[in-house]
Design an enzyme around this catalytic site. Structure first.
Site, PDB file in Angstrom:
ATOM      1  N   GLY A   1       0.823  -1.212   0.000  1.00  0.00           N
ATOM      2  CA  GLY A   1       0.000   0.000   0.000  1.00  0.00           C
ATOM      3  C   GLY A   1       0.856   1.260   0.000  1.00  0.00           C
ATOM      4  O   GLY A   1       2.092   1.194  -0.030  1.00  0.00           O
TER       5      GLY A   1
ATOM      6  N   ARG B   1     -12.499   2.916   4.832  1.00  0.00           N
ATOM      7  CA  ARG B   1     -13.946   3.185   4.834  1.00  0.00           C
ATOM      8  C   ARG B   1     -14.382   3.476   3.409  1.00  0.00           C
ATOM      9  O   ARG B   1     -13.752   4.279   2.732  1.00  0.00           O
ATOM     10  CB  ARG B   1     -14.216   4.389   5.732  1.00  0.00           C
ATOM     11  CG  ARG B   1     -15.674   4.605   6.028  1.00  0.00           C
ATOM     12  CD  ARG B   1     -15.792   5.605   7.156  1.00  0.00           C
ATOM     13  NE  ARG B   1     -17.170   5.917   7.465  1.00  0.00           N
ATOM     14  CZ  ARG B   1     -17.523   6.622   8.529  1.00  0.00           C
ATOM     15  NH1 ARG B   1     -16.600   7.085   9.356  1.00  0.00           N
ATOM     16  NH2 ARG B   1     -18.788   6.880   8.769  1.00  0.00           N
TER      17      ARG B   1
ATOM     18  N   ASN C   1     -12.504  -4.177  10.713  1.00  0.00           N
ATOM     19  CA  ASN C   1     -11.102  -4.088  11.133  1.00  0.00           C
ATOM     20  C   ASN C   1     -10.856  -4.860  12.421  1.00  0.00           C
ATOM     21  O   ASN C   1      -9.799  -5.455  12.600  1.00  0.00           O
ATOM     22  CB  ASN C   1     -10.677  -2.627  11.251  1.00  0.00           C
ATOM     23  CG  ASN C   1     -10.343  -2.085   9.876  1.00  0.00           C
ATOM     24  OD1 ASN C   1      -9.446  -2.600   9.223  1.00  0.00           O
ATOM     25  ND2 ASN C   1     -11.092  -1.103   9.421  1.00  0.00           N
TER      26      ASN C   1
ATOM     27  N   ASN D   1      -6.124   2.201  10.681  1.00  0.00           N
ATOM     28  CA  ASN D   1      -7.199   2.826  11.473  1.00  0.00           C
ATOM     29  C   ASN D   1      -8.448   1.961  11.609  1.00  0.00           C
ATOM     30  O   ASN D   1      -8.702   1.154  10.722  1.00  0.00           O
ATOM     31  CB  ASN D   1      -7.588   4.159  10.803  1.00  0.00           C
ATOM     32  CG  ASN D   1      -6.620   5.240  11.205  1.00  0.00           C
ATOM     33  OD1 ASN D   1      -6.173   5.312  12.335  1.00  0.00           O
ATOM     34  ND2 ASN D   1      -6.274   6.103  10.245  1.00  0.00           N
TER      35      ASN D   1
ATOM     36  N   ASP E   1       0.520  12.875  14.388  1.00  0.00           N
ATOM     37  CA  ASP E   1      -0.110  14.087  14.925  1.00  0.00           C
ATOM     38  C   ASP E   1       0.923  14.920  15.696  1.00  0.00           C
ATOM     39  O   ASP E   1       0.946  16.142  15.609  1.00  0.00           O
ATOM     40  CB  ASP E   1      -1.277  13.690  15.829  1.00  0.00           C
ATOM     41  CG  ASP E   1      -2.163  12.668  15.143  1.00  0.00           C
ATOM     42  OD1 ASP E   1      -2.672  12.992  14.057  1.00  0.00           O
ATOM     43  OD2 ASP E   1      -2.289  11.542  15.648  1.00  0.00           O
TER      44      ASP E   1
ATOM     45  N   HIS F   1      -6.421   8.672  18.036  1.00  0.00           N
ATOM     46  CA  HIS F   1      -5.987   9.197  16.740  1.00  0.00           C
ATOM     47  C   HIS F   1      -7.254   9.389  15.899  1.00  0.00           C
ATOM     48  O   HIS F   1      -7.643   8.526  15.109  1.00  0.00           O
ATOM     49  CB  HIS F   1      -5.006   8.226  16.064  1.00  0.00           C
ATOM     50  CG  HIS F   1      -4.724   8.625  14.639  1.00  0.00           C
ATOM     51  ND1 HIS F   1      -3.990   9.742  14.313  1.00  0.00           N
ATOM     52  CD2 HIS F   1      -5.100   8.081  13.460  1.00  0.00           C
ATOM     53  CE1 HIS F   1      -3.934   9.857  13.003  1.00  0.00           C
ATOM     54  NE2 HIS F   1      -4.611   8.858  12.468  1.00  0.00           N
TER      55      HIS F   1
HETATM   56  P1  NAI Z   1      -3.593   1.678   1.130  1.00  0.00           P
HETATM   57  O1  NAI Z   1      -5.019   1.337   0.789  1.00  0.00           O
HETATM   58  O2  NAI Z   1      -2.754   2.389   0.147  1.00  0.00           O
HETATM   59  O3  NAI Z   1      -2.819   0.339   1.526  1.00  0.00           O
HETATM   60  C1  NAI Z   1      -3.340  -0.598   2.428  1.00  0.00           C
HETATM   61  C2  NAI Z   1      -2.751  -1.955   2.052  1.00  0.00           C
HETATM   62  O4  NAI Z   1      -3.116  -2.877   3.071  1.00  0.00           O
HETATM   63  C3  NAI Z   1      -3.307  -2.494   0.727  1.00  0.00           C
HETATM   64  O5  NAI Z   1      -2.210  -2.868  -0.102  1.00  0.00           O
HETATM   65  C4  NAI Z   1      -4.146  -3.713   1.151  1.00  0.00           C
HETATM   66  O6  NAI Z   1      -4.084  -4.771   0.191  1.00  0.00           O
HETATM   67  C5  NAI Z   1      -3.450  -4.106   2.454  1.00  0.00           C
HETATM   68  N1  NAI Z   1      -4.285  -4.855   3.399  1.00  0.00           N
HETATM   69  C6  NAI Z   1      -5.584  -4.644   3.703  1.00  0.00           C
HETATM   70  N2  NAI Z   1      -5.997  -5.562   4.606  1.00  0.00           N
HETATM   71  C7  NAI Z   1      -4.928  -6.331   4.887  1.00  0.00           C
HETATM   72  C8  NAI Z   1      -4.729  -7.449   5.734  1.00  0.00           C
HETATM   73  N3  NAI Z   1      -5.737  -7.960   6.461  1.00  0.00           N
HETATM   74  N4  NAI Z   1      -3.496  -8.010   5.786  1.00  0.00           N
HETATM   75  C9  NAI Z   1      -2.487  -7.517   5.047  1.00  0.00           C
HETATM   76  N5  NAI Z   1      -2.611  -6.473   4.204  1.00  0.00           N
HETATM   77  C10 NAI Z   1      -3.831  -5.895   4.132  1.00  0.00           C
HETATM   78  O7  NAI Z   1      -3.687   2.468   2.517  1.00  0.00           O
HETATM   79  P2  NAI Z   1      -2.555   3.346   3.218  1.00  0.00           P
HETATM   80  O8  NAI Z   1      -2.647   4.749   2.746  1.00  0.00           O
HETATM   81  O9  NAI Z   1      -1.259   2.637   3.146  1.00  0.00           O
HETATM   82  O10 NAI Z   1      -3.116   3.362   4.737  1.00  0.00           O
HETATM   83  C11 NAI Z   1      -3.150   2.185   5.513  1.00  0.00           C
HETATM   84  C12 NAI Z   1      -3.856   2.444   6.829  1.00  0.00           C
HETATM   85  O11 NAI Z   1      -3.148   3.411   7.606  1.00  0.00           O
HETATM   86  C13 NAI Z   1      -5.288   2.984   6.708  1.00  0.00           C
HETATM   87  O12 NAI Z   1      -6.107   2.310   7.666  1.00  0.00           O
HETATM   88  C14 NAI Z   1      -5.141   4.450   7.089  1.00  0.00           C
HETATM   89  O13 NAI Z   1      -6.351   4.981   7.606  1.00  0.00           O
HETATM   90  C15 NAI Z   1      -4.094   4.329   8.164  1.00  0.00           C
HETATM   91  N6  NAI Z   1      -3.401   5.576   8.494  1.00  0.00           N
HETATM   92  C16 NAI Z   1      -3.062   5.768   9.819  1.00  0.00           C
HETATM   93  C17 NAI Z   1      -2.423   6.901  10.219  1.00  0.00           C
HETATM   94  C18 NAI Z   1      -2.068   7.119  11.670  1.00  0.00           C
HETATM   95  O14 NAI Z   1      -1.549   8.200  11.983  1.00  0.00           O
HETATM   96  N7  NAI Z   1      -2.295   6.184  12.586  1.00  0.00           N
HETATM   97  C19 NAI Z   1      -2.068   7.953   9.252  1.00  0.00           C
HETATM   98  C20 NAI Z   1      -2.404   7.649   7.886  1.00  0.00           C
HETATM   99  C21 NAI Z   1      -3.073   6.489   7.538  1.00  0.00           C
END
Ligand code: NAI
Length: 335
Positions: free
Chosen positions: A14, A92, A105, A131, A159, A187
């Site tokens: 991702g 979401r 989740n 998240n 943050d 968060h």
């Molecule tokens: P993305 O959609 O680009 O990548 C997510 C990846 O996770 C995808 O390649 C998907 O195939 C994979 N995936 C989904 N379910 C999975 C599972 N059960 N096992 C293994 N891989 C799985 O999303 P991105 O931008 O990389 O964000 C990922 C997460 O991080 C989101 O939930 C986002 O809301 C969260 N996030 C958290 C932040 C924080 O400060 N805590 C800040 C920014 C994003």
């Protein structure tokens, strides 16, 4: 050179995963002397993209990367791992209720918690990024009965870093000169960005920035920064989220500087009256690979009110997934 350690990353193909892996491979997480074995985990449907990521990492020819293994089964992906960075989560989608997102989740993270419990190094350190990260971390932790709750954390460092970056621009200083910032709570948009103990070269931040600006503009800006970036870029923050995840692990493993502190989502031990056991962002100091919640910070009444609201949100989230939380045992805390 030390012997390599194992780092498992879910959601490795991702946006955040890709941004994180290139810097992890060049030493940003564990330092320039620590070789790594990367255990990359993805959904079965994303294995082709994951192969592409692995090819790119191979082409980077990082001296610190000893081996890269690819997994669609978390049981093999977490095998013997020393660190687990859980990024993969279900986003979401249109029409989905927050409670549906929470439950989907919750199921992912309960399975991953069990797999980490059964297969990882018993001293594994876990960071949840996906998240809703506080509650996902709670679920993963409670489904790992043989591990200590303090081995599970979630990410509020983005943050925290956002606060430092915006304050640096506001005061014309360098982000690294800004000390003692704190993010309290979830968060989410209820998080509480606290600058009241902060300083730059000893001068209190409350004297350097206008109180009206802090309360009426800055707090909301930090709370909404993620949404603002989605609006601008059409996708969620990935460069800064990856960077914050590396900072979080680096502080945990290599320690925080002097008497400064950072923000981490960790299990509440009841400090500041926060319900015991929920995953809550606190200011922490790290030494010798452990973190400790900073004690005794006086809090202004309006901050206490905000902290209560973010705590209530986390208690509501916990209720939504209660059936996926196995009972906590005393023995677990004594490990
Ligand atoms: P993305 O959609 O680009 O990548 C997510 C990846 O996770 C995808 O390649 C998907 O195939 C994979 N995936 C989904 N379910 C999975 C599972 N059960 N096992 C293994 N891989 C799985 O999303 P991105 O931008 O990389 O964000 C990922 C997460 O991080 C989101 O939930 C986002 O809301 C969260 N996030 C958290 C932040 C924080 O400060 N805590 C800040 C920014 C994003």
């Amino acid at each position: 050179m030390r012997s390599p350690v194992r780092v498992a990353v879910t959601g490795a193909a991702g946006s955040i995963g890709r941004a994180l892996l290139s810097r992890l491979g060049s030493g940003a997480m564990l330092g320039p002397d620590q070789p790594v074995i990367l255990q990359l985990i993805e959904l079965p449907t994303a294995m082709d993209q994951l192969r592409g990521v692995a090819m790119e990492l191979e082409d980077c020819a990082f001296p610190l990367v000893h081996e890269i293994t690819l997994h669609s089964d978390p049981a093999t992906g977490f095998q013997d791992t020393d660190y687990a960075i859980l990024i993969g989560a279900r986003p979401r989608t249109k029409g989905m209720e927050r409670s549906d997102l929470m439950r989907i989740n919750a199921e992912i993270f309960s399975v991953q918690g069990r797999q980490i419990n059964d297969h990882a190094n018993p001293n594994v350190r876990v960071l949840v990024v996906g998240n809703p990260c506080n509650t996902n971390a709670l679920i993963a932790s409670r489904n790992a009965p043989d591990l200590h709750p303090t081995q599970f954390t979630a990410m509020s460092r983005l943050d925290h870093n956002r606060m430092a970056g915006i304050l640096a621009s506001r005061t014309g200083t360098n982000a690294s000169d800004i000390r003692k910032l704190a993010v309290w709570g979830n968060h989410s948009a209820t998080m509480v960005p606290d600058i009241t103990h902060g300083n730059i070269f000893g001068q209190p931040l409350t004297e350097l920035v206008d109180q009206q600006w802090y309360q009426n503009e800055f707090v909301g800006r930090i709370q909404q920064r993620g949404a603002e970036i989605i609006q601008m870029c059409g996708q969620s923050s990935s460069l800064s989220a990856a960077s914050a995840a590396l900072d979080h692990m680096n502080s945990w493993v290599n320690g925080t500087h002097g008497d400064d502190y950072v923000s981490m989502v960790v299990p509440s031990d009841g400090s500041y009256g926060i319900s015991k056991g929920i995953m809550f962002s606190f200011p922490v100091r790290c030494r010798f690979g452990r973190y400790q919640i900073v004690q005794g910070l006086p809090l202004k009444p309006w901050l206490v009110d905000m902290i209560k609201r973010t705590e209530e949100e986390l208690l509501t989230e916990r209720e939504m997934v209660r059936d996926l939380l196995p009972a906590e045992t005393e023995a677990r805390h004594e490990n």
